[in-house]
Scaffold this active site. Sequence first.
Site, PDB file in Angstrom:
ATOM      1  N   ASP A 187       6.322 -22.396 -36.822  1.00 13.41           N
ATOM      2  CA  ASP A 187       6.583 -22.499 -38.261  1.00 13.41           C
ATOM      3  C   ASP A 187       7.854 -23.323 -38.436  1.00 13.41           C
ATOM      4  O   ASP A 187       8.874 -23.043 -37.799  1.00 13.41           O
ATOM      5  CB  ASP A 187       6.774 -21.112 -38.872  1.00 13.41           C
ATOM      6  CG  ASP A 187       5.636 -20.168 -38.503  1.00 13.41           C
ATOM      7  OD1 ASP A 187       4.494 -20.627 -38.438  1.00 13.41           O
ATOM      8  OD2 ASP A 187       5.911 -18.971 -38.270  1.00 13.41           O
TER       9      ASP A 187
ATOM     10  N   ASP B  65      -2.868 -12.369 -45.563  1.00 16.76           N
ATOM     11  CA  ASP B  65      -1.465 -12.056 -45.332  1.00 16.76           C
ATOM     12  C   ASP B  65      -1.180 -10.667 -45.885  1.00 16.76           C
ATOM     13  O   ASP B  65      -1.452 -10.399 -47.066  1.00 16.76           O
ATOM     14  CB  ASP B  65      -0.564 -13.082 -46.019  1.00 16.76           C
ATOM     15  CG  ASP B  65      -0.641 -14.453 -45.351  1.00 16.76           C
ATOM     16  OD1 ASP B  65      -1.396 -14.595 -44.370  1.00 16.76           O
ATOM     17  OD2 ASP B  65       0.047 -15.376 -45.821  1.00 16.76           O
TER      18      ASP B  65
END
Length: 241
Positions: free
Chosen positions: A129, A8
Amino acid sequence: MILYPAIDLKDGQCVRLFKGEMAQATVFSDNPAAQAQAFVAQGCKWLHLVDLNGAFAGTPVNAAAVEAILASVDVPCQLGGGIRDMATIEAWLEKGLARVILGTVAVEQPDLVRQAAKAFPGQVAVGIDAREGRVATKGWATETDVMVTDLARSFEDAGVAAIIYTDINRDGAMQGPNIDATAALARATTIPVIASGGVSSLADLIALRDCGVALDGAISGRALYDGALDLTAALRALDAG
């Protein structure tokens, strides 16, 4: 089941967020390409990349870091974050990405997902998500009333390569994945599902693998950086299973 180590990216560094909060970012490396090489050296077959700044900005922000990773490893990489138009999709695939992940646009511009999946077979995934079963967009900052299963089913005939399902409340929390919700989603759609969020131990991976429905893979980040999950041992265990 494929194990995808997560890288990330925030401000050019490898970080992990806690439950999707940008203000709660832990920096694990300031050299993303070196981190990618380390994961590959341990045997991974894929890498999962996220441009966190890009997810909020709506356009690529950590492109230099992503390009450095692509230049330094020979395993396929998938990327999400800030990919919201066909030009950006084409540009990333031309630069060597194996797969782009479309999240926000899957809710706001579903026709773009369909167009991209048709133009680039096998190279477009949908990122879903969610908090409490409802989809969140724009870097998880915007809550919607769209249900996870409804969104997934809407792309049944689109030809997307995979659905990457993240339970936001589990992400980075080291509390285990939401196995029940992940399995339910995999049962509800014919699209391959990749689990994300909370995968923090070998036991978690085995539980996902043995959840009663075939999953395409699982993503893990913080556990690999913290040492709670040994990548080589995990890959060996999944191969043996």
